[in-house]
Design a protein around this motif. Structure first.
Motif, PDB file in Angstrom:
ATOM      1  N   LEU A   1       6.306   3.723 -14.700  1.00 12.75           N
ATOM      2  CA  LEU A   1       5.023   3.327 -14.118  1.00 12.75           C
ATOM      3  C   LEU A   1       4.141   4.524 -13.766  1.00 12.75           C
ATOM      4  O   LEU A   1       3.008   4.345 -13.321  1.00 12.75           O
ATOM      5  N   GLY A   2       4.664   5.733 -13.934  1.00 12.02           N
ATOM      6  CA  GLY A   2       3.886   6.926 -13.602  1.00 12.02           C
ATOM      7  C   GLY A   2       3.765   7.162 -12.114  1.00 12.02           C
ATOM      8  O   GLY A   2       2.785   7.765 -11.653  1.00 12.02           O
ATOM      9  N   ALA A   3       4.753   6.710 -11.344  1.00 16.06           N
ATOM     10  CA  ALA A   3       4.706   6.820  -9.882  1.00 16.06           C
ATOM     11  C   ALA A   3       4.998   8.238  -9.417  1.00 16.06           C
ATOM     12  O   ALA A   3       5.811   8.944 -10.005  1.00 16.06           O
ATOM     13  N   ASP A   4       4.336   8.633  -8.338  1.00 15.07           N
ATOM     14  CA  ASP A   4       4.690   9.881  -7.675  1.00 15.07           C
ATOM     15  C   ASP A   4       5.822   9.601  -6.679  1.00 15.07           C
ATOM     16  O   ASP A   4       6.364   8.489  -6.654  1.00 15.07           O
ATOM     17  N   GLN A   5       6.160  10.569  -5.850  1.00 14.95           N
ATOM     18  CA  GLN A   5       7.287  10.396  -4.927  1.00 14.95           C
ATOM     19  C   GLN A   5       7.053   9.300  -3.882  1.00 14.95           C
ATOM     20  O   GLN A   5       7.994   8.827  -3.256  1.00 14.95           O
ATOM     21  N   TYR A   6       5.810   8.895  -3.709  1.00 14.26           N
ATOM     22  CA  TYR A   6       5.476   7.837  -2.747  1.00 14.26           C
ATOM     23  C   TYR A   6       5.344   6.471  -3.423  1.00 14.26           C
ATOM     24  O   TYR A   6       4.954   5.498  -2.776  1.00 14.26           O
ATOM     25  N   GLY A   7       5.608   6.408  -4.733  1.00 12.74           N
ATOM     26  CA  GLY A   7       5.462   5.152  -5.469  1.00 12.74           C
ATOM     27  C   GLY A   7       4.011   4.826  -5.781  1.00 12.74           C
ATOM     28  O   GLY A   7       3.666   3.684  -6.062  1.00 12.74           O
ATOM     29  N   MET A   8       3.151   5.833  -5.763  1.00 10.54           N
ATOM     30  CA  MET A   8       1.719   5.645  -5.938  1.00 10.54           C
ATOM     31  C   MET A   8       1.248   6.377  -7.193  1.00 10.54           C
ATOM     32  O   MET A   8       1.963   7.195  -7.745  1.00 10.54           O
ATOM     33  N   LYS A   9       0.014   6.074  -7.597  1.00 10.09           N
ATOM     34  CA  LYS A   9      -0.633   6.793  -8.691  1.00 10.09           C
ATOM     35  C   LYS A   9      -2.140   6.608  -8.583  1.00 10.09           C
ATOM     36  O   LYS A   9      -2.623   5.767  -7.826  1.00 10.09           O
ATOM     37  N   SER A  10      -2.871   7.377  -9.366  1.00 15.43           N
ATOM     38  CA  SER A  10      -4.328   7.286  -9.367  1.00 15.43           C
ATOM     39  C   SER A  10      -4.800   6.258 -10.386  1.00 15.43           C
ATOM     40  O   SER A  10      -4.251   6.149 -11.481  1.00 15.43           O
ATOM     41  N   TYR A  11      -5.810   5.525  -9.985  1.00 17.53           N
ATOM     42  CA  TYR A  11      -6.502   4.558 -10.842  1.00 17.53           C
ATOM     43  C   TYR A  11      -7.990   4.834 -10.685  1.00 17.53           C
ATOM     44  O   TYR A  11      -8.406   5.717  -9.947  1.00 17.53           O
ATOM     45  N   TYR A  12      -8.798   4.018 -11.340  1.00 19.25           N
ATOM     46  CA  TYR A  12     -10.247   4.064 -11.130  1.00 19.25           C
ATOM     47  C   TYR A  12     -10.722   2.694 -10.680  1.00 19.25           C
ATOM     48  O   TYR A  12     -10.432   1.691 -11.332  1.00 19.25           O
ATOM     49  N   LEU A  13     -11.413   2.692  -9.560  1.00 21.89           N
ATOM     50  CA  LEU A  13     -12.016   1.486  -8.997  1.00 21.89           C
ATOM     51  C   LEU A  13     -13.436   1.402  -9.530  1.00 21.89           C
ATOM     52  O   LEU A  13     -14.219   2.351  -9.391  1.00 21.89           O
ATOM     53  N   VAL A  14     -13.748   0.283 -10.163  1.00 22.02           N
ATOM     54  CA  VAL A  14     -15.090   0.054 -10.691  1.00 22.02           C
ATOM     55  C   VAL A  14     -15.702  -1.088  -9.895  1.00 22.02           C
ATOM     56  O   VAL A  14     -15.109  -2.166  -9.793  1.00 22.02           O
ATOM     57  N   ILE A  15     -16.857  -0.827  -9.330  1.00 19.78           N
ATOM     58  CA  ILE A  15     -17.588  -1.875  -8.624  1.00 19.78           C
ATOM     59  C   ILE A  15     -18.718  -2.330  -9.544  1.00 19.78           C
ATOM     60  O   ILE A  15     -19.517  -1.516 -10.010  1.00 19.78           O
ATOM     61  N   LEU A  16     -18.707  -3.622  -9.831  1.00 13.68           N
ATOM     62  CA  LEU A  16     -19.781  -4.214 -10.635  1.00 13.68           C
ATOM     63  C   LEU A  16     -20.884  -4.667  -9.690  1.00 13.68           C
ATOM     64  O   LEU A  16     -20.637  -5.443  -8.759  1.00 13.68           O
ATOM     65  N   LYS A  17     -22.079  -4.160  -9.916  1.00 16.31           N
ATOM     66  CA  LYS A  17     -23.234  -4.494  -9.090  1.00 16.31           C
ATOM     67  C   LYS A  17     -24.254  -5.247  -9.931  1.00 16.31           C
ATOM     68  O   LYS A  17     -24.244  -5.153 -11.154  1.00 16.31           O
ATOM     69  N   LYS A  18     -25.114  -5.949  -9.245  1.00 15.57           N
ATOM     70  CA  LYS A  18     -26.203  -6.636  -9.945  1.00 15.57           C
ATOM     71  C   LYS A  18     -27.008  -5.593 -10.706  1.00 15.57           C
ATOM     72  O   LYS A  18     -27.444  -4.589 -10.146  1.00 15.57           O
TER      73      LYS A  18
END
Length: 151
Positions: free
Chosen positions: A32-49
């Protein structure tokens, strides 16, 4: 003697703070590509009007069908981890979000630009690097099992 007791106490206390998880699965974490904390980076996309005012109902319907088709394609490709609309009116004209599994902001932007509703200007986007559980993609295999009707 007092300093030896202090050192031993500190070592014992430290072992409680930095305790290893008994359920840890290195193979799963790596897959899953986890770091030592079980986390990883993603990108949050906000769709706006967006700025486009599409009044032709058939055209808008076609674009929104393309939007849903693109969401399904990106999810199938393992790039879209979470997607959903806002259920309340936002003062910032936010309409929905995507969480994308992308290596760079440019890759995330290119993935979002495959969406016809974004390309047409129905939605504008904001993109932010986000840190979350590397296990997020696992929920998708269960989503189909609880979905009675697809969009």
């Amino acid at each position: 003697m007092k300093s030896l007791f202090s050192i031993l106490s500190l070592i014992l206390f430290s072992s409680f703070i930095i305790a290893q998880n008994k359920d840890f699965d290195q193979k799963l974490a790596d897959s899953l590509g986890a770091d030592q904390y079980g986390m990883k980076s993603y990108y949050l996309v906000i769709l706006k009007k967006g700025k486009a005012e599409i009044t032709d109902k058939a055209k808008k319907s076609e674009l929104m069908k393309g939007h849903m088709d693109n969401i399904n394609k990106l999810a199938k490709d393992g790039k879209l981890i979470v997607a959903g609309p806002m259920l309340e009116k936002s003062p910032n004209d936010y309409n929905g979000i995507f969480i994308l599994d992308a290596k760079t902001k440019e890759e995330a932007e290119n993935l979002v630009l495959t969406d016809p509703s974004v390309k047409s200007g129905i939605f504008d986007i904001e993109i932010y690097k986000w840190y979350g559980s590397a296990a997020l993609p696992l929920y998708l295999k269960y989503h189909d099992k609880i979905t009675k009707v697809h969009f």
